[in-house]
Write a protein that holds these residues in place. Structure first.
Motif, PDB file in Angstrom:
ATOM      1  N   VAL A   4      38.118  43.606  43.313  1.00  0.00           N
ATOM      2  CA  VAL A   4      39.135  42.725  42.747  1.00  0.00           C
ATOM      3  C   VAL A   4      38.971  41.324  43.326  1.00  0.00           C
ATOM      4  O   VAL A   4      38.848  41.139  44.537  1.00  0.00           O
ATOM      5  CB  VAL A   4      40.552  43.256  43.057  1.00  0.00           C
ATOM      6  CG1 VAL A   4      41.609  42.297  42.503  1.00  0.00           C
ATOM      7  CG2 VAL A   4      40.734  44.651  42.473  1.00  0.00           C
ATOM      8  N   VAL A   5      38.970  40.328  42.440  1.00  0.00           N
ATOM      9  CA  VAL A   5      38.763  38.927  42.820  1.00  0.00           C
ATOM     10  C   VAL A   5      39.960  38.097  42.370  1.00  0.00           C
ATOM     11  O   VAL A   5      40.447  38.256  41.242  1.00  0.00           O
ATOM     12  CB  VAL A   5      37.485  38.351  42.165  1.00  0.00           C
ATOM     13  CG1 VAL A   5      37.219  36.932  42.663  1.00  0.00           C
ATOM     14  CG2 VAL A   5      36.291  39.250  42.429  1.00  0.00           C
ATOM     15  N   LEU A   6      40.417  37.209  43.234  1.00  0.00           N
ATOM     16  CA  LEU A   6      41.454  36.227  42.880  1.00  0.00           C
ATOM     17  C   LEU A   6      40.856  34.838  43.016  1.00  0.00           C
ATOM     18  O   LEU A   6      40.351  34.477  44.086  1.00  0.00           O
ATOM     19  CB  LEU A   6      42.673  36.377  43.795  1.00  0.00           C
ATOM     20  CG  LEU A   6      43.819  35.370  43.565  1.00  0.00           C
ATOM     21  CD1 LEU A   6      44.424  35.541  42.175  1.00  0.00           C
ATOM     22  CD2 LEU A   6      44.893  35.524  44.645  1.00  0.00           C
ATOM     23  N   GLY A  19      34.851  33.045  37.211  1.00  0.00           N
ATOM     24  CA  GLY A  19      35.571  34.229  36.780  1.00  0.00           C
ATOM     25  C   GLY A  19      34.896  34.925  35.614  1.00  0.00           C
ATOM     26  O   GLY A  19      34.819  36.159  35.554  1.00  0.00           O
ATOM     27  N   GLN A  20      34.396  34.135  34.678  1.00  0.00           N
ATOM     28  CA  GLN A  20      33.710  34.697  33.514  1.00  0.00           C
ATOM     29  C   GLN A  20      32.454  35.453  33.944  1.00  0.00           C
ATOM     30  O   GLN A  20      32.204  36.578  33.494  1.00  0.00           O
ATOM     31  CB  GLN A  20      33.355  33.583  32.533  1.00  0.00           C
ATOM     32  CG  GLN A  20      32.671  34.074  31.261  1.00  0.00           C
ATOM     33  CD  GLN A  20      32.477  32.948  30.249  1.00  0.00           C
ATOM     34  OE1 GLN A  20      33.134  31.919  30.301  1.00  0.00           O
ATOM     35  NE2 GLN A  20      31.557  33.154  29.333  1.00  0.00           N
ATOM     36  N   GLY A  26      31.113  43.175  36.233  1.00  0.00           N
ATOM     37  CA  GLY A  26      31.830  44.357  36.680  1.00  0.00           C
ATOM     38  C   GLY A  26      32.973  44.152  37.651  1.00  0.00           C
ATOM     39  O   GLY A  26      33.568  45.127  38.111  1.00  0.00           O
ATOM     40  N   PHE A  27      33.326  42.914  37.952  1.00  0.00           N
ATOM     41  CA  PHE A  27      34.449  42.644  38.843  1.00  0.00           C
ATOM     42  C   PHE A  27      35.752  42.587  38.045  1.00  0.00           C
ATOM     43  O   PHE A  27      35.761  42.194  36.875  1.00  0.00           O
ATOM     44  CB  PHE A  27      34.250  41.317  39.579  1.00  0.00           C
ATOM     45  CG  PHE A  27      33.124  41.321  40.572  1.00  0.00           C
ATOM     46  CD1 PHE A  27      33.371  41.509  41.920  1.00  0.00           C
ATOM     47  CD2 PHE A  27      31.806  41.122  40.160  1.00  0.00           C
ATOM     48  CE1 PHE A  27      32.335  41.507  42.841  1.00  0.00           C
ATOM     49  CE2 PHE A  27      30.763  41.115  41.079  1.00  0.00           C
ATOM     50  CZ  PHE A  27      31.022  41.311  42.424  1.00  0.00           C
ATOM     51  N   LYS A  28      36.846  42.967  38.689  1.00  0.00           N
ATOM     52  CA  LYS A  28      38.174  42.794  38.112  1.00  0.00           C
ATOM     53  C   LYS A  28      38.690  41.441  38.578  1.00  0.00           C
ATOM     54  O   LYS A  28      38.975  41.249  39.757  1.00  0.00           O
ATOM     55  CB  LYS A  28      39.118  43.904  38.571  1.00  0.00           C
ATOM     56  CG  LYS A  28      40.542  43.790  38.025  1.00  0.00           C
ATOM     57  CD  LYS A  28      40.585  43.900  36.516  1.00  0.00           C
ATOM     58  CE  LYS A  28      42.023  43.890  35.993  1.00  0.00           C
ATOM     59  NZ  LYS A  28      42.062  43.924  34.520  1.00  0.00           N
ATOM     60  N   VAL A  29      38.813  40.496  37.659  1.00  0.00           N
ATOM     61  CA  VAL A  29      39.095  39.108  38.018  1.00  0.00           C
ATOM     62  C   VAL A  29      40.499  38.692  37.608  1.00  0.00           C
ATOM     63  O   VAL A  29      40.921  38.928  36.462  1.00  0.00           O
ATOM     64  CB  VAL A  29      38.065  38.146  37.377  1.00  0.00           C
ATOM     65  CG1 VAL A  29      38.391  36.697  37.743  1.00  0.00           C
ATOM     66  CG2 VAL A  29      36.651  38.506  37.830  1.00  0.00           C
ATOM     67  N   TYR A  30      41.194  38.064  38.549  1.00  0.00           N
ATOM     68  CA  TYR A  30      42.459  37.387  38.275  1.00  0.00           C
ATOM     69  C   TYR A  30      42.265  35.913  38.638  1.00  0.00           C
ATOM     70  O   TYR A  30      41.783  35.603  39.730  1.00  0.00           O
ATOM     71  CB  TYR A  30      43.603  37.966  39.105  1.00  0.00           C
ATOM     72  CG  TYR A  30      43.941  39.390  38.773  1.00  0.00           C
ATOM     73  CD1 TYR A  30      44.899  39.698  37.811  1.00  0.00           C
ATOM     74  CD2 TYR A  30      43.308  40.441  39.429  1.00  0.00           C
ATOM     75  CE1 TYR A  30      45.210  41.018  37.502  1.00  0.00           C
ATOM     76  CE2 TYR A  30      43.606  41.762  39.135  1.00  0.00           C
ATOM     77  CZ  TYR A  30      44.558  42.046  38.175  1.00  0.00           C
ATOM     78  OH  TYR A  30      44.867  43.348  37.879  1.00  0.00           O
ATOM     79  N   HIS A  42      41.583  33.298  27.095  1.00  0.00           N
ATOM     80  CA  HIS A  42      40.885  33.134  28.370  1.00  0.00           C
ATOM     81  C   HIS A  42      40.092  34.403  28.670  1.00  0.00           C
ATOM     82  O   HIS A  42      40.534  35.513  28.338  1.00  0.00           O
ATOM     83  CB  HIS A  42      41.895  32.855  29.490  1.00  0.00           C
ATOM     84  CG  HIS A  42      41.316  32.111  30.642  1.00  0.00           C
ATOM     85  ND1 HIS A  42      40.902  30.804  30.559  1.00  0.00           N
ATOM     86  CD2 HIS A  42      41.065  32.499  31.922  1.00  0.00           C
ATOM     87  CE1 HIS A  42      40.440  30.406  31.718  1.00  0.00           C
ATOM     88  NE2 HIS A  42      40.516  31.430  32.567  1.00  0.00           N
ATOM     89  N   PRO A  43      38.916  34.277  29.303  1.00  0.00           N
ATOM     90  CA  PRO A  43      38.075  35.457  29.536  1.00  0.00           C
ATOM     91  C   PRO A  43      38.594  36.421  30.604  1.00  0.00           C
ATOM     92  O   PRO A  43      38.036  37.501  30.777  1.00  0.00           O
ATOM     93  CB  PRO A  43      36.728  34.853  29.950  1.00  0.00           C
ATOM     94  CG  PRO A  43      37.046  33.494  30.465  1.00  0.00           C
ATOM     95  CD  PRO A  43      38.228  33.023  29.665  1.00  0.00           C
ATOM     96  N   PHE A  44      39.628  36.049  31.356  1.00  0.00           N
ATOM     97  CA  PHE A  44      40.225  36.950  32.336  1.00  0.00           C
ATOM     98  C   PHE A  44      41.687  36.567  32.528  1.00  0.00           C
ATOM     99  O   PHE A  44      42.120  35.492  32.102  1.00  0.00           O
ATOM    100  CB  PHE A  44      39.473  36.914  33.682  1.00  0.00           C
ATOM    101  CG  PHE A  44      39.223  35.526  34.213  1.00  0.00           C
ATOM    102  CD1 PHE A  44      40.124  34.911  35.061  1.00  0.00           C
ATOM    103  CD2 PHE A  44      38.068  34.833  33.851  1.00  0.00           C
ATOM    104  CE1 PHE A  44      39.902  33.638  35.551  1.00  0.00           C
ATOM    105  CE2 PHE A  44      37.826  33.550  34.339  1.00  0.00           C
ATOM    106  CZ  PHE A  44      38.747  32.951  35.192  1.00  0.00           C
ATOM    107  N   LYS A  45      42.443  37.448  33.160  1.00  0.00           N
ATOM    108  CA  LYS A  45      43.887  37.251  33.277  1.00  0.00           C
ATOM    109  C   LYS A  45      44.222  36.132  34.251  1.00  0.00           C
ATOM    110  O   LYS A  45      43.619  36.002  35.316  1.00  0.00           O
ATOM    111  CB  LYS A  45      44.568  38.537  33.744  1.00  0.00           C
ATOM    112  CG  LYS A  45      46.082  38.436  33.774  1.00  0.00           C
ATOM    113  CD  LYS A  45      46.746  39.791  33.908  1.00  0.00           C
ATOM    114  CE  LYS A  45      48.260  39.672  33.806  1.00  0.00           C
ATOM    115  NZ  LYS A  45      48.933  40.980  33.830  1.00  0.00           N
ATOM    116  N   LEU A  46      45.197  35.302  33.878  1.00  0.00           N
ATOM    117  CA  LEU A  46      45.669  34.216  34.730  1.00  0.00           C
ATOM    118  C   LEU A  46      47.078  34.511  35.231  1.00  0.00           C
ATOM    119  O   LEU A  46      47.953  34.910  34.463  1.00  0.00           O
ATOM    120  CB  LEU A  46      45.678  32.887  33.953  1.00  0.00           C
ATOM    121  CG  LEU A  46      44.321  32.327  33.531  1.00  0.00           C
ATOM    122  CD1 LEU A  46      44.522  31.096  32.657  1.00  0.00           C
ATOM    123  CD2 LEU A  46      43.459  31.979  34.744  1.00  0.00           C
TER     124      LEU A  46
END
Length: 267
Positions: A4-6, A19-20, A26-30, A42-46
């Motif tokens: 998980v990445v913030l 983030g993209q 394969g990372f879970k990105v916030y 957006h390509p990942f959750k903000l």
């Protein structure tokens, strides 16, 4: 287990590109943004976050905890530019810049360390700047705020090593983002003693940003740090001359180096 990445400042530029790339690998990105509701597709959750507001930081981390039980990587990417003669920049703007570029990232580190200690592992990447290695004319406040983050990273790295947590600096050179449009510019006044020199330097700085590295180039450099088996404390990415300028500062007498910078900025 999916890591998980913030990423602070994840709505555009370096943060969005990073983030993209991580999401595709394969990372879970916030990511974070002051106003995520205004951003679509957006390509990942903000998550909503203002790094200058302690309450906002607490809410962001609580929201993250409600979605996932772990945090493997924090990328302190949110930052702000500022230009102007030191004499003419309002003190409030200087403090505001340090709140975003220094105190905000430090507060984020303090907020995520308990999570990382609990998991006995973690990585914190502080995005600083090559400008943080030297005092640049009319960018002195920016250089100082990024330089302060570089130094405190060295200290935190040693303090948390025994918990299995790595803390590193990543200093890019000029990147083709909209930082120039969003930064604070001290007004170029007709009556200013710095009108000629500041005006020339401002034009040169904007040209450098426009011709800077693509954000995806920087994202790939960050990805390489994350996947590295043996990490350094300091990383740099940019044009060869920008990186070499740090070496020259170590080698040249102070006044020679100062003269080199003044020639570069046509002062």
């Amino acid at each position: 287990m999916q890591k998980v990445v913030l990423i602070t400042g994840g709505s555009k530029g370096i943060g969005k590109a990073t983030g993209q790339l991580l999401s595709e690998n394969g990372f879970k990105v916030y990511g974070t943004s002051r106003n995520p509701d205004t951003i679509s597709n957006h390509p990942f959750k903000l998550l909503p976050l203002d790094v200058t507001d302690p309450n906002s930081i607490a809410r962001c981390i609580d929201l993250l905890k409600s979605e996932t039980s772990r945090l493997d990587i924090l990328i302190n990417n949110a930052g702000a530019g500022i230009t102007g003669p030191i004499e003419e920049i309002p003190e409030a703007e200087i403090k505001k810049n340090f709140e975003t570029n220094f105190f905000g990232p430090v507060a984020m580190i303090k907020s995520v360390l308990p999570l990382m200690r609990e998991n006995k592992s973690g990585l914190i990447i502080n995005v600083t700047s090559i400008a943080g290695y030297m005092g640049l004319p009319f960018r002195g406040v920016y250089s100082a705020s990024k330089g302060a983050l570089e130094l405190i990273t060295e200290a935190i790295s040693m303090e948390v090593k025994s918990f299995g947590i790595d803390v590193v600096n990543f200093a890019p050179g000029d990147v083709a983002t909209d930082i120039a449009a969003g930064r604070y510019h001290s007004p170029l006044k007709e009556s200013s003693a710095y009108k000629a020199t500041y005006g020339k330097t401002l034009e040169l700085m904007d040209t450098h940003v426009d011709s800077g590295k693509d954000p995806m180039f920087i994202a790939n450099a960050i990805y390489n740090i994350i996947t590295s088996k043996s990490r350094k404390v300091h990383y740099k990415a940019g044009e060869p001359l920008q990186k070499f300028s740090i070496v020259l500062k170590r080698l040249l007498p102070d006044r020679w180096y100062e003269k080199m910078l003044m020639n570069h900025y046509k002062l």
